[in-house]
Scaffold this motif. Structure first.
Motif, PDB file in Angstrom:
ATOM      1  N   GLY A   1       4.026   5.467   6.251  1.00  0.00           N
ATOM      2  CA  GLY A   1       4.209   5.710   4.818  1.00  0.00           C
ATOM      3  C   GLY A   1       3.178   5.024   3.939  1.00  0.00           C
ATOM      4  N   THR A   2       2.278   4.232   4.515  1.00  0.00           N
ATOM      5  CA  THR A   2       1.254   3.584   3.694  1.00  0.00           C
ATOM      6  C   THR A   2       0.136   4.577   3.390  1.00  0.00           C
ATOM      7  OG1 THR A   2       0.146   2.753   5.661  1.00  0.00           O
ATOM      8  CG2 THR A   2       1.725   1.283   4.601  1.00  0.00           C
ATOM      9  N   VAL A   3      -0.485   4.373   2.241  1.00  0.00           N
ATOM     10  CA  VAL A   3      -1.475   5.363   1.760  1.00  0.00           C
ATOM     11  C   VAL A   3      -2.771   5.270   2.571  1.00  0.00           C
ATOM     12  CG1 VAL A   3      -2.941   5.989  -0.193  1.00  0.00           C
ATOM     13  CG2 VAL A   3      -0.529   5.419  -0.567  1.00  0.00           C
TER      14      VAL A   3
ATOM     15  N   LEU B   1       3.467   5.701 -15.104  1.00  0.00           N
ATOM     16  CA  LEU B   1       2.655   6.420 -14.110  1.00  0.00           C
ATOM     17  C   LEU B   1       3.161   7.852 -13.959  1.00  0.00           C
ATOM     18  CD1 LEU B   1       2.412   3.632 -11.364  1.00  0.00           C
ATOM     19  CD2 LEU B   1       0.838   4.106 -13.254  1.00  0.00           C
ATOM     20  N   VAL B   2       2.273   8.713 -13.514  1.00  0.00           N
ATOM     21  CA  VAL B   2       2.644  10.109 -13.268  1.00  0.00           C
ATOM     22  C   VAL B   2       3.046  10.224 -11.796  1.00  0.00           C
ATOM     23  CG1 VAL B   2       1.742  12.465 -13.159  1.00  0.00           C
ATOM     24  CG2 VAL B   2       1.106  10.965 -15.058  1.00  0.00           C
ATOM     25  N   GLY B   3       4.185  10.860 -11.540  1.00  0.00           N
ATOM     26  CA  GLY B   3       4.715  10.962 -10.170  1.00  0.00           C
ATOM     27  C   GLY B   3       3.688  11.584  -9.221  1.00  0.00           C
ATOM     28  N   TYR B   4       3.703  11.129  -7.982  1.00  0.00           N
ATOM     29  CA  TYR B   4       2.718  11.649  -7.023  1.00  0.00           C
ATOM     30  C   TYR B   4       3.259  12.850  -6.234  1.00  0.00           C
ATOM     31  CZ  TYR B   4       5.419   8.597  -3.974  1.00  0.00           C
ATOM     32  OH  TYR B   4       6.452   7.995  -3.313  1.00  0.00           O
ATOM     33  N   GLY B   5       4.472  13.284  -6.590  1.00  0.00           N
ATOM     34  CA  GLY B   5       5.035  14.464  -5.908  1.00  0.00           C
ATOM     35  C   GLY B   5       5.383  14.127  -4.475  1.00  0.00           C
ATOM     36  N   HIS B   6       5.113  15.029  -3.552  1.00  0.00           N
ATOM     37  CA  HIS B   6       5.365  14.660  -2.159  1.00  0.00           C
ATOM     38  C   HIS B   6       4.044  14.425  -1.448  1.00  0.00           C
ATOM     39  CE1 HIS B   6       4.377  18.476  -0.206  1.00  0.00           C
ATOM     40  NE2 HIS B   6       4.991  19.106  -1.182  1.00  0.00           N
TER      41      HIS B   6
ATOM     42  N   ARG C   1      -3.770  16.329  -7.138  1.00  0.00           N
ATOM     43  CA  ARG C   1      -4.287  15.592  -5.983  1.00  0.00           C
ATOM     44  C   ARG C   1      -3.149  15.302  -5.014  1.00  0.00           C
ATOM     45  NH1 ARG C   1      -7.608  15.318  -9.855  1.00  0.00           N
ATOM     46  NH2 ARG C   1      -9.681  14.410  -9.679  1.00  0.00           N
ATOM     47  N   ALA C   2      -3.473  15.360  -3.731  1.00  0.00           N
ATOM     48  CA  ALA C   2      -2.464  15.082  -2.718  1.00  0.00           C
ATOM     49  C   ALA C   2      -2.684  13.691  -2.153  1.00  0.00           C
ATOM     50  CB  ALA C   2      -2.564  16.106  -1.594  1.00  0.00           C
ATOM     51  N   VAL C   3      -1.572  13.022  -1.857  1.00  0.00           N
ATOM     52  CA  VAL C   3      -1.634  11.677  -1.274  1.00  0.00           C
ATOM     53  C   VAL C   3      -1.359  11.794   0.219  1.00  0.00           C
ATOM     54  CG1 VAL C   3      -0.616   9.362  -1.284  1.00  0.00           C
ATOM     55  CG2 VAL C   3      -0.836  10.648  -3.427  1.00  0.00           C
ATOM     56  N   GLY C   4      -2.321  11.353   1.036  1.00  0.00           N
ATOM     57  CA  GLY C   4      -2.140  11.352   2.488  1.00  0.00           C
ATOM     58  C   GLY C   4      -1.673   9.983   2.936  1.00  0.00           C
TER      59      GLY C   4
ATOM     60  N   ARG D   1       0.815  -1.224   0.000  1.00  0.00           N
ATOM     61  CA  ARG D   1       0.000   0.000   0.000  1.00  0.00           C
ATOM     62  C   ARG D   1       0.852   1.279   0.000  1.00  0.00           C
ATOM     63  NH1 ARG D   1      -5.616   0.483   0.449  1.00  0.00           N
ATOM     64  NH2 ARG D   1      -6.305   2.509   1.201  1.00  0.00           N
ATOM     65  N   ARG D   2       2.033   1.182  -0.584  1.00  0.00           N
ATOM     66  CA  ARG D   2       2.842   2.399  -0.759  1.00  0.00           C
ATOM     67  C   ARG D   2       2.521   3.014  -2.113  1.00  0.00           C
ATOM     68  NH1 ARG D   2       6.251   2.898   3.422  1.00  0.00           N
ATOM     69  NH2 ARG D   2       6.045   1.033   4.686  1.00  0.00           N
ATOM     70  N   PRO D   3       2.560   4.331  -2.209  1.00  0.00           N
ATOM     71  CA  PRO D   3       2.167   4.972  -3.459  1.00  0.00           C
ATOM     72  C   PRO D   3       3.198   4.721  -4.567  1.00  0.00           C
ATOM     73  CG  PRO D   3       3.025   6.606  -1.910  1.00  0.00           C
ATOM     74  CD  PRO D   3       2.960   5.304  -1.169  1.00  0.00           C
ATOM     75  N   LEU D   4       2.696   4.472  -5.777  1.00  0.00           N
ATOM     76  CA  LEU D   4       3.588   4.317  -6.931  1.00  0.00           C
ATOM     77  C   LEU D   4       3.436   5.479  -7.898  1.00  0.00           C
ATOM     78  CD1 LEU D   4       3.110   0.500  -7.664  1.00  0.00           C
ATOM     79  CD2 LEU D   4       5.083   1.614  -6.594  1.00  0.00           C
ATOM     80  N   GLY D   5       2.211   5.989  -8.029  1.00  0.00           N
ATOM     81  CA  GLY D   5       1.997   7.113  -8.939  1.00  0.00           C
ATOM     82  C   GLY D   5       0.548   7.163  -9.380  1.00  0.00           C
ATOM     83  N   TRP D   6       0.249   8.152 -10.196  1.00  0.00           N
ATOM     84  CA  TRP D   6      -1.112   8.322 -10.708  1.00  0.00           C
ATOM     85  C   TRP D   6      -1.196   7.791 -12.129  1.00  0.00           C
ATOM     86  CZ3 TRP D   6      -4.903  10.068  -7.586  1.00  0.00           C
ATOM     87  CH2 TRP D   6      -4.523  10.771  -6.442  1.00  0.00           C
ATOM     88  N   VAL D   7      -2.357   7.248 -12.460  1.00  0.00           N
ATOM     89  CA  VAL D   7      -2.602   6.866 -13.841  1.00  0.00           C
ATOM     90  C   VAL D   7      -3.863   7.595 -14.295  1.00  0.00           C
ATOM     91  CG1 VAL D   7      -3.898   4.751 -13.208  1.00  0.00           C
ATOM     92  CG2 VAL D   7      -2.820   4.932 -15.464  1.00  0.00           C
TER      93      VAL D   7
END
Ligand code: ATP
Length: 389
Positions: free
Chosen positions: A351-353, A315-320, A343-346, A290-296
């Motif tokens: 570190g898991t999404v 995939l598109v980077g999720y930034g920070h 979009r922000a990833v919380g 469940r760690r972020p890889l990126g956006w599709v």
């Protein structure tokens, strides 16, 4: 508690540095004096320990007029930290720190033990004790300056631009250290700075002085950013105060979306169907842990062959990311603004999404904060943390 009761200082050449100052500095709090250059901050500070004598009014510490106390004795009960630390160059770090305890008549060995305790408290290694100030970095010297000021455990600490001579990264570290120390020690701190961000980060309350040494406003950081008393304060705190004020609102109340999360082993066909069903332009791909890889994007899913696994797509980077439990709305907004998907990833502390939030949804949360509400709780960690890198 320290009180300024109608305190004025006019220097012999006629300059009025401080004009009729009424201010209360509560015990165990940090009060920050800010203002443009020459607005009387240093003069106000130095009147507390009688390095400068007022020409009008009076200053009390716990009800006692400071003028009733012998200046050298008074100063031993008040720690004093200045820019570039002001260490004695020909004394070792340990001897610098032990200065006040020795003046108070402590034995050499007791003073040395105390010096070592303090080195640890301010995050320096024991081997620094034998060095001379010039053998330390600027940041380390400032830490020694703080240790020296704390050596005799004074209830009051005066800090005059203590961190302004170091680079921004070291400065942020020193500020964090001071917050940590203060959470433990609860000193009554009067802190002078030019820097409104430093004031907002460190202050329980902020007193803004205007040129001519007059008090423009005294308020908590949140209040100051929400309701500057006049145009002078507004321009001093900066026109991005609305965004900065978001630092006081924790991100943990945000409603995060989990329906937009897909796992790397899912296919483009499955994910594309989900995106269509939700009407979402972006899905967040996570790994098995469940760690972020990126956006599709929905478009990329439509274009891809249906059987392809998501981890074979670009995939598109999720930034920070922002940490839901400790970060602020400001950090979440920053993450969303910097994200190519908007979009922000919380994430959880490990570190898991936990979920994602779009700029538009954040906009609604920010709107509900409103202009006048008090933050739900003073969240110093969130306020201090800014964006989570
Ligand atoms: N010894 C002095 N004699 C005459 N005027 C002085 C003296 N010390 C300070 N001043 C003047 O008093 C005013 C306030 O000075 P002070 O140093 O208290 O301001 P400040 O807000 O701390 O400034 P800065 O942020 O630039 O350090 C200034 O106009 C300064 O020139």
């Amino acid at each position: 508690m320290i009180t300024f009761e109608g305190v004025t200082k006019q220097y012999p050449d006629g300059t009025v540095a401080v004009d009729d100052l009424h201010l209360t500095v509560p015990t165990g709090n940090t009060t920050v004096l800010v203002g443009s250059s020459g607005s009387g901050k240093t003069t106000a500070l130095r009147m507390i320990n009688r390095m400068v004598e007022p020409t009008g009014g009076r200053i009390t510490i716990d009800g006692q007029d400071v003028r009733g106390q012998d200046p050298p004795v008074l100063r031993r009960s008040i720690g004093y930290v200045i820019q570039q630390a002001g260490l004695f160059p020909h004394r070792t770090v340990a001897d610098n720190i032990a200065t006040v305890p020795r003046l108070l008549g402590w034995s050499k060995s007791r003073a040395r033990t105390r010096a070592h305790e303090l080195l640890e408290l301010v995050g320096l290694e024991p081997e620094h004790a034998r060095r001379y100030p010039h053998q330390l970095s600027g940041g380390q010297q400032q830490r020694v300056g703080v240790a020296r000021a704390l050596a005799a455990d004074p209830p009051v600490l005066l800090m005059d631009e203590p961190f302004s001579a170091v680079d921004p990264v070291v400065r942020a570290g020193l500020q964090d250290e001071l917050l940590r120390l203060q959470a433990e020690l609860h000193k009554t701190i009067v802190f002078v700075t030019h820097d409104i961000d430093e004031a907002v980060k460190l202050g329980d309350s902020i007193a803004v002085l205007r040129p001519g040494g007059r008090l423009a406003q005294v308020a908590t950081p949140e209040r100051l950013l929400a309701e500057p008393a006049d145009d002078f304060v507004e321009s001093f705190v900066g026109y991005d105060r609305g965004v900065r004020r978001l630092s006081f609102f924790p991100a943990r109340h945000l409603r995060l979306r989990t329906d937009v999360i897909v796992t790397a082993d899912q296919t483009a066909g499955e994910a594309g169907a989900l995106a269509r069903r939700l009407g979402e332009p972006w899905l967040l791909v996570v790994d098995a842990g469940r760690r972020p890889l990126g956006w599709v994007s929905a478009d990329a899913l439509d274009a891809a062959e249906g059987r392809r696994r998501l981890d074979s797509l670009e995939l598109v980077g999720y930034g920070h990311v922002f940490t839901v439990s400790t970060d602020s709305l400001r950090a979440a907004l920053d993450a969303a603004v910097l994200s190519p998907a908007g979009r922000a990833v919380g994430v959880a502390d490990d570190g898991t999404v936990r979920g994602a939030v779009a700029q538009t949804e954040l906009g609604a949360a920010i709107w509900s904060v409103g202009g006048d509400d008090e933050p739900p709780a003073r969240d110093r960690a969130a306020a201090a943390g800014g964006a989570h890198e």
